[in-house]
Write a protein that holds these residues in place. Structure first.
Motif, short mmCIF file in Angstrom:
data_model
loop_
_atom_site.label_atom_id
_atom_site.label_comp_id
_atom_site.label_asym_id
_atom_site.label_seq_id
_atom_site.Cartn_x
_atom_site.Cartn_y
_atom_site.Cartn_z
N HIS A 64 17.57 16.04 17.12
CA HIS A 64 17.38 17.49 17.19
C HIS A 64 18.58 18.22 16.60
CE1 HIS A 64 16.24 21.45 18.42
NE2 HIS A 64 17.38 21.58 19.08
N MET A 65 19.77 17.75 16.94
CA MET A 65 20.99 18.36 16.42
C MET A 65 20.96 18.36 14.89
SD MET A 65 24.91 17.13 16.95
CE MET A 65 24.72 15.79 15.78
N LEU A 70 21.28 21.39 12.30
CA LEU A 70 22.31 21.40 11.27
C LEU A 70 21.72 21.58 9.87
CD1 LEU A 70 24.71 18.63 12.59
CD2 LEU A 70 25.31 21.02 12.15
N ALA A 71 20.41 21.29 9.75
CA ALA A 71 19.77 21.45 8.44
C ALA A 71 19.41 22.89 8.14
CB ALA A 71 18.51 20.58 8.39
N ILE A 72 19.58 23.77 9.13
CA ILE A 72 19.32 25.19 8.89
C ILE A 72 20.36 25.69 7.88
CG2 ILE A 72 19.44 27.48 9.97
CD1 ILE A 72 18.34 26.23 12.52
N PRO A 104 29.48 17.32 24.80
CA PRO A 104 29.10 18.74 24.75
C PRO A 104 29.15 19.19 23.30
CG PRO A 104 30.66 18.38 26.53
CD PRO A 104 30.58 17.09 25.75
N THR A 105 28.06 19.76 22.83
CA THR A 105 27.88 19.98 21.40
C THR A 105 27.51 21.43 21.10
OG1 THR A 105 27.16 17.70 21.10
CG2 THR A 105 26.46 19.28 19.41
N ALA A 106 28.05 21.95 19.98
CA ALA A 106 27.65 23.28 19.54
C ALA A 106 27.46 23.29 18.04
CB ALA A 106 28.71 24.32 19.93
N VAL A 107 26.37 23.92 17.60
CA VAL A 107 26.13 24.12 16.17
C VAL A 107 26.21 25.62 15.90
CG1 VAL A 107 24.42 23.95 14.32
CG2 VAL A 107 24.72 22.06 15.93
N ARG A 108 26.85 25.94 14.79
CA ARG A 108 27.10 27.36 14.47
C ARG A 108 26.22 27.78 13.30
NH1 ARG A 108 33.37 29.35 13.86
NH2 ARG A 108 32.92 31.55 13.42
N ILE A 109 25.54 28.89 13.45
CA ILE A 109 24.70 29.40 12.36
C ILE A 109 24.92 30.90 12.20
CG2 ILE A 109 22.89 27.65 12.71
CD1 ILE A 109 21.21 29.84 14.08
N PRO A 110 24.63 31.44 11.03
CA PRO A 110 24.73 32.90 10.86
C PRO A 110 23.45 33.56 11.36
CG PRO A 110 24.19 31.87 8.77
CD PRO A 110 24.33 30.75 9.77
N ILE A 111 23.55 34.80 11.79
CA ILE A 111 22.39 35.52 12.34
C ILE A 111 21.24 35.57 11.34
CG2 ILE A 111 23.36 37.77 11.59
CD1 ILE A 111 21.39 37.44 14.81
N PRO A 123 11.32 32.09 10.00
CA PRO A 123 10.57 31.58 11.17
C PRO A 123 10.78 30.10 11.48
CG PRO A 123 9.22 33.14 9.98
CD PRO A 123 10.47 32.94 9.14
N PRO A 124 10.68 29.18 10.49
CA PRO A 124 10.88 27.78 10.87
C PRO A 124 12.28 27.52 11.43
CG PRO A 124 9.89 27.96 8.68
CD PRO A 124 10.31 29.34 9.08
N SER A 125 13.30 28.15 10.83
CA SER A 125 14.65 27.98 11.36
C SER A 125 14.75 28.54 12.77
CB SER A 125 15.67 28.70 10.46
OG SER A 125 15.67 28.12 9.17
N PHE A 126 14.14 29.70 12.96
CA PHE A 126 14.16 30.31 14.29
C PHE A 126 13.57 29.36 15.32
CE2 PHE A 126 12.21 32.73 17.71
CZ PHE A 126 13.22 33.62 18.07
N GLU A 127 12.45 28.75 14.93
CA GLU A 127 11.79 27.86 15.86
C GLU A 127 12.66 26.66 16.23
OE1 GLU A 127 7.38 25.81 16.22
OE2 GLU A 127 7.74 27.45 14.81
N VAL A 128 13.30 26.07 15.23
CA VAL A 128 14.17 24.93 15.49
C VAL A 128 15.36 25.35 16.36
CG1 VAL A 128 15.81 23.33 14.42
CG2 VAL A 128 13.53 23.62 13.44
N ALA A 129 15.93 26.50 16.04
CA ALA A 129 17.15 26.92 16.74
C ALA A 129 16.89 27.29 18.19
CB ALA A 129 17.78 28.11 16.01
N THR A 130 15.65 27.62 18.50
CA THR A 130 15.37 28.08 19.86
C THR A 130 14.59 27.05 20.68
OG1 THR A 130 13.38 29.23 19.13
CG2 THR A 130 15.40 30.52 19.22
#
Lengths: 433, 433, 433, 433
Positions: free
Chosen positions: B334-335, B339-341, B367-374, B380-387
């Protein structure tokens, strides 16, 4: 006409509505098709989670809605408006002037109940101090967003009017669908509300059939649907909407006459009224009457009294009415099934009305009662037949003897989907139904 | 063991439960089969509509239940009982001593909240005078009858304990099913409640898998089911039970850091705690953090601060924990999708833990964090993956700039199934989770 | 005229009321004497403990009173009725058209708040199940019996109208006495209420002086008296009536300007409005303004802004008004005492109005402010003088410096008889005063 | 000992307390003099208007007080603590073990009622949205500041314990004075509360006589005083404190036996219990019993039944008790005055106890009843004598005939200072008295 986003529009096709008293087409309403519902879907889907208002957003709308209620009530106190709505209801849902008038009165009182600051009062929040200075916990009543109300033919103004406005009070945007046989009443009510200040885009209004509206709800992602109607449709909605539905239960209602015989005239009048008022098409219509043997002795003769009262009802004065959901044939077929229960007999009624012009898709029958012994309810198939909810002037009279009270309780406990009528009273806001 | 109608019994088969820390079988629980559930179904179906008690029936049970609450709280104030439950929770749901202790404290305070007359107070009725002398309308809180509670692994005592007792308070008879990996805690809690006076037949308790319990609910005609768990199962239940289900929503929770930078140390501590406490397996775990650009400037560097705090978490002290629903492989896959976003980068974490003995069916990750821009959330597909709601130590950090606040709001409004976190506070009764 | 037991009657003597704007006698009202009050006493004493109605007695009166409220609100929505009451108020309590109109609007909204079923809702009872079957405990809201309302001149309609009707809602029979300078407004309001259905014997109404009414209360054994007015009279009533009195506190109100300077124009406008609207004769009139030094720096100059706004008020437009309880001479004498406080200076105002025809028993003065340093309040005699509640266009401006916040708090804590204004907000039902 | 500002201290003088069973001095308590009360006055006066806590100040105290309640209840569940308090009560207010135990049980249940979060719940605030964004109105429950509780001898633990803690819950600092004959019980209760966490400075406690405490209230400016005791003292306090007093009314209680004779044994038992339990020294003791003629017919003979039950009461078992406020002589003199009413006769009792050692300042009399006809109550002087509230084992039996119900109602309406007993039920929290 349809109302979407503040504009009244027509559909490509129309649906004929026939006069329930003589079968003539007397109204043509929109028959909105699957390919015309996109605007409704867009509107519903576009409502944000925060609704049209909430305690943090557009709170002036609470005050505005209280003023709309006050102004609408003042409008409905005008004799000509009162009379207009009564006659309109009578045309589409034939009931007596008094019964239709009761609906206006109920709505008017309800509008007063929410006039002034009373819509605002609904938004009361509760706060509690937290564990440390600066912390606190506050519970607010928030809207759902885009919601829907679906209501049946029997109370063309009261149910849909009260439910749609209630949804709006809490900040929701509502799409309302009323059984199209009677939806004209709600349309006129909406136009009146607009004239006294309700924003035209708070409530969308659509004339369509069930499958079309189902599509609106699914694709518009209705956050909550308030449905009043049959259990069968309710079950389907609960599945389609994944539980986001509240059901206003019609229920199979019953009354018990205990061993103490008293107020015989009053009891007979009330039982007749509950069973046969508006031809048994009220949500709370009495469908079964348990009679202790003391009530059927010759000197009391509750059955004879009921028969006399029922016999005085007439279609002409609309004290007996066309049955809008059960055609005559279907009604009589059901009656025959009940009569086939061992020990059953016809108490009174049981025939099609003479000399009527009610069209064939509707029912025109005498107030009818079938009498069975309590023992019959112990047989599951008989129980099932006897407790079918028939939206018409039909009730089952059940004889029980001293010592059989437990059988009565046992029968009641097996009836699905309603509260124990003797324990929970009706809400005073609907008492004049 | 299973509890049905007041008797503790075994099932024919057992299910192995492995120790989440080392994979060894350390517990065997009943694995109740389809052909063993008839007694549960009979019990549930036999509860009358009027429940075990209501304001008219067995009102002394309100008082008795208040006494049980008081006595249970006194029991749990004993240091040895306190310690027993903390260690029991830790064995099956590895979390720190403080976190497990918080659960005991929450339940104990809640039991005090309902001790004395407080269960009785729940049965408060409201009356209104009617239109005439002798009439009045009273609203009572009535039970449903036979109901059910289904709860997950993450709070083995608190959720199932509070919900099952709440159902009983109102007069229902409850059948409780807890994720069998942790159900031993509720079993012990029930035994303790029995010892202080709870009638053994008020709550039935069953170890079984989902399909088996589904059958109990359907054939037992559960009048209401309170379900805490995944949205997928919730949707299925809503359909199967025709809407007679209430969902305790887990939700995808988020936090917004606005333009005003303040209390940096505290905010970092809180955000770390919310995202990675119990390895992100709390219902209210933070899954997304919106960061205004002021928070990522070098002198503030919220990301660096979070990385340092996360880096101090260790499996040994159970400040990082095994992930019970997402195996390592699935977590990392999933991570990778996140990260592919476009624009995404790994902020910290992202690797399987070194030198662990967590069994393969569970997860063991940093403990993991991925950083993306708003802007990425507008796709929509990125939104779905990120949420995607990942029940594990994973969060998405979203950068936004001055002037992009509306994009933040827009993103939040699109998230399904939860309340706007900044507006509705948590109930104080659960604050110590 | 007086109203007793449903009959409007005169007294033997009359009292002249002069026009506050020019001193001419423009109204003669009854001056009921000690030997004429026996009927009032008999009426009050004869009310049974159970009142005119309660949840067990005449419950139809709850519905009737809701209908009266609805009908009265409809009446007051008529433009001619609205205008009539505004002008009537202006004649006896000279205030601007907007201020007087606010009073009508408040009463009208309040009447809507209690229309429909809302009076009935006030009678909601709460029930709890008892310890055994058949037991229950129900708390009802019962009336006191014969009660009384005494209200002052400043809000001739709102205070007495709302309080008298509230007493009746709960089943009490009320005897109302309004300051006779303005009681004509309540008399007209009562006549309007009668015309829309209020039983004429629910409220008795009397024109008399204080000692005479005191005698009515004592000998009629008033079960509760709601008094709005000066602390001095309130104390006497509390003693005479052995505590059976509720006081609507006027209070000495204050505002604090903290170190953060913001919204200067708005703050100045609000402070001017609160201090000098209706010439400071509102119950919530601001009497003291604490000013942090940041607000008195030349670029902010809150004092100069207040002076300019006050200077625009004029008697002609009734934005400045006659003072009905403090003659000019007494007003100026008090001002001089405040000016005698060490460090005090006149900020603005301080003179009798030029070219006015206000009669000598009333006051005609400029909006006035005296400025003192916070240290002055540490001296008890100065504190006492500075905090006299003057029902007129007078306020004390108190300078304080950074670091002196504790002196402000200390001063506020010493003020008697009012709530901390910054913490407890006003009820929304009175917000338009 | 006295408690002031957290320190236990003695007074210069002491007061002897005699054993009510034998007259021997068995306790010496402080007799605080006028010149020793300055510290109490200073403490009371120094409490700020904002109290010790409120929703904005020290909110953690709500939680702390809930924990104190929980811990105190746990303490009182210990058998040795339970027994200690029962015996302590019995020593100073001789009542049966069951009666004294009821007091412990009531307090303990009450403490549970407010354990956990329940004190915090008392601070619930209500908010309403305002007219515009950013406005809202919130109503908070604020404390008074320095308050006082004064309680009598008859319930040495329950009344003072519950009232003092209730005052503290809401943020007040309380000074408590209990009748010094029994105040030792509250002193011990306070010491127990301190041991489980109640801050020692929340409640001040003083042994002194009435005039001394009056001075504390006046000079300490008690913001509210809750007084339980005689109407005479209540009236004086209302005057002295300018109405800032709440009275817990003792009242003259009565019971009516209507025409339907039923449950004779139970009614007799209950009437005996209500009239003579703790020798009629309960606040709710029954002082008058109206008997329909059906109850006095030979086959029912309620009077004979009452006489038999009363005759079984004995001082030895404390089912009859010393009378602490009415010496024997005064009791008999009053009885004689009632017997002098035309038509009166002695039903049973009426004599001093034989062979007792109760000291002369207390009463030692048989459970007594005087019987009068309803007509006697129509004579005002007789009515006054018959309705004297005698805190002792004395009741008046009133005979009435069919058709005289209105005379009963009329008599009840003339009784001062209490609620109509048949309508308003007792609060369940005090049911075991």
């Amino acid at each position: 006409m349809n109302l979407c986003g503040g504009s009244w529009t027509k559909a490509k096709r129309t649906q004929d509505i026939v006069d329930p008293l003589n079968g003539e087409v007397f109204l043509k309403v929109p028959n909105t098709a699957m390919d015309e519902i996109e605007p409704y879907i867009q509107r519903m889907a576009a409502v944000p989670r925060s609704g049209l208002h909430n305690p943090f957003k557009n709170p002036e709308r609470y005050v505005m809605l209280g003023e709309v209620c006050g102004a609408a009530a003042r409008e409905m106190f005008k004799p000509e408006v009162d009379d207009f709505f009564i006659r309109l209801i009578q045309r589409v849902a034939p009931k007596s002037y008094a019964q239709a008038g009761g609906e206006i009165k109920a709505v008017r009182t309800w509008l007063q109940d929410f006039s002034g600051n009373n819509v605002r009062m609904l938004a009361e929040s509760q706060g509690l101090p937290g564990d440390h200075v600066g912390q606190s916990t506050v519970g607010y009543r928030m809207p759902f967003g885009g919601v829907s109300v679906i209501t049946p033919f029997n109370f063309p103004l009261e149910i849909c009017g009260i439910q749609s406005l209630s949804a709006v009070f809490m900040g929701n945007q509502c799409t309302t669908k009323v059984d199209w046989k009677v939806a004209i009443v709600m349309e006129q009510f909406l136009r009146m509300l607009h004239s006294v200040g309700l924003p035209k885009s708070d409530i969308d209004f659509i004339y369509c059939d069930g499958p079309v509206f189902n599509e609106v709800l699914l694709r518009g992602d209705a956050k909550m649907t308030l449905f009043t109607g049959s259990q069968r449709v309710a079950d389907k909605l609960a599945v389609d909407l994944k539980g986001k539905v509240k059901l206003e239960d019609a229920g199979f209602d019953w009354k018990i006459l205990g061993p103490d015989v008293m107020d015989v005239d009053y009891v007979a009048w009330q039982a007749d009224h509950d069973a046969y008022g508006f031809a048994g098409q009220k949500c709370s219509a009495q469908s079964m009457l348990f009679m202790h043997e003391n009530w059927t002795k010759p000197d009391v003769d509750i059955v004879g009294r009921l028969a006399r009262l029922a016999g005085q009802r007439s279609l002409k004065e609309l004290t007996n009415c066309p049955v809008l959901t059960w055609p005559t044939e279907k009604f009589l077929a059901h009656m025959d099934r009940v009569l086939a229960i061992p020990g059953a007999s016809l108490a009174f009624g049981g025939k099609e009305l003479a000399d009527h012009t009610v069209p064939p898709q509707y029912g025109a029958v005498e107030p009818t009662a079938v009498r069975i012994p309590i023992e019959a309810l112990e047989d599951p198939p008989s129980f099932e037949v006897a407790t079918v909810e028939l939206f018409g002037p039909f009730q089952v009279l059940v004889d029980y003897k001293e010592g059989q009270q437990s059988k009565v309780i046992e029968a009641i406990n097996r009836m699905p989907n309603h509260l124990t009528a003797g324990i929970v009273s009706n809400n005073p806001r609907f008492i004049n139904e």
